[in-house]
Scaffold this motif. Sequence first.
Motif, short mmCIF file in Angstrom:
data_model
loop_
_atom_site.label_atom_id
_atom_site.label_comp_id
_atom_site.label_asym_id
_atom_site.label_seq_id
_atom_site.Cartn_x
_atom_site.Cartn_y
_atom_site.Cartn_z
N TRP A 217 1.07 -1.25 0.08
CA TRP A 217 0.06 -0.07 -0.03
C TRP A 217 0.92 1.20 0.03
O TRP A 217 1.73 1.24 0.74
CB TRP A 217 -0.78 -0.03 1.22
CG TRP A 217 -2.30 0.96 1.22
CD1 TRP A 217 -3.06 1.16 0.16
CD2 TRP A 217 -2.50 1.92 2.30
NE1 TRP A 217 -3.75 2.10 0.38
CE2 TRP A 217 -3.54 2.50 1.69
CE3 TRP A 217 -2.05 1.95 3.57
CZ2 TRP A 217 -4.19 3.49 2.45
CZ3 TRP A 217 -2.84 3.11 4.48
CH2 TRP A 217 -3.84 3.69 3.93
N SER B 48 -9.35 -2.33 -2.13
CA SER B 48 -8.52 -2.63 -3.52
C SER B 48 -9.62 -2.71 -4.54
O SER B 48 -9.60 -2.14 -5.60
CB SER B 48 -8.26 -3.87 -3.36
OG SER B 48 -7.31 -4.32 -4.72
N TRP C 42 -10.99 0.89 -5.13
CA TRP C 42 -9.89 1.87 -5.68
C TRP C 42 -9.70 1.30 -7.16
O TRP C 42 -9.66 2.57 -8.01
CB TRP C 42 -8.41 1.42 -4.92
CG TRP C 42 -8.34 1.76 -3.49
CD1 TRP C 42 -9.04 2.61 -2.83
CD2 TRP C 42 -7.46 0.93 -2.65
NE1 TRP C 42 -8.63 2.54 -1.53
CE2 TRP C 42 -7.66 1.36 -1.53
CE3 TRP C 42 -6.53 -0.23 -2.73
CZ2 TRP C 42 -7.06 1.08 -0.45
CZ3 TRP C 42 -5.79 -0.54 -1.85
CH2 TRP C 42 -6.09 0.09 -0.35
N SER D 265 -6.87 5.88 -3.49
CA SER D 265 -6.15 4.85 -2.67
C SER D 265 -5.44 5.31 -1.26
O SER D 265 -5.30 4.62 -0.73
CB SER D 265 -5.01 4.36 -3.64
OG SER D 265 -4.15 5.56 -3.84
#
Length: 301
Positions: free
Chosen positions: A41, A83, A86, A103
């Motif tokens: 990340w 995820s 995003w 994100s």
Amino acid sequence: MSLKTTLSSLESWLNTSYRAAHGSLQPGLSDQDIDALLADWPHRLSDDVHALYRWHDGFEDAQVELLPGLSFLPLAEALALGSALWEVSAAQAKKGGVDFFPSAMLPVFSDASNDAVLLVQGAEGPSPSTPAQVVALQRGQRLYAFERLEDLLAASLDLLRRGVYRVDQERDRVEVTDEAQAQAAWRRYPLLYLEGVSVAELAEPGPDDSGPDDLDDAEDLSDEQQAENLMSNLMSMLGLHPDDLDPATASLDELSDLAELVPPSEWPDALQQRFHELTTHEPANAPADPPAALPAPKDPE
């Protein structure tokens, strides 16, 4: 009151008054565990979110709610949901829409209807605290935001103790019994906003959409239609779309989760029949009860 004290008080209250939630709390993570999960990340968790996951790594049972309509996600599950969000958000931005879920946001509290608390993280480095926003993706609205996660949890604990947030022990859910009292409690803490804000231009591109004409088509859609298109894509990605369930094998849990998002009357006939056979107490075309969710707060005077 510090975040550590708030979390300790919250756990004590859960232990005495909401045993399903207390029993579902998973052991906390070490800083090394957190860093390992976040290795890919690009952002940094703030100190208060680190403290939250050192306290406990979410609920083992995602059906148990901690806040109205919202469960406490383990960090790995928050990253997995993030995820998916995003990717959809980036696709919208690429087609000229709004990057509605960048994100730098992590959905630490969420549920099957995608009402989520979004924790906004700094891109440059760690910070002591982070704002906690409640966003209803299905309606394209931001409901409210505290300046600090600690304030959100402290306000919630106060409302739980006073019964304004009422625990339904049979369904392991938390409901708002008095919106005015809830808003009054929220206003005792620093807020970034307390209102529903419409999110525009959330058009979902189709499989053959690739040119400028498609952007013109998207502009012709209402905000509500664009939000519906977005939700349809999110539901498919998360395996919660009527067209993605096999009527021959769909379980009651899967269909119940789906019913919180889409009324059964809008399902394919075979799926409606399956739901009717599994429940037997309601007609196959009866609309589902709306999901338990936070009511959109009124604008402060």
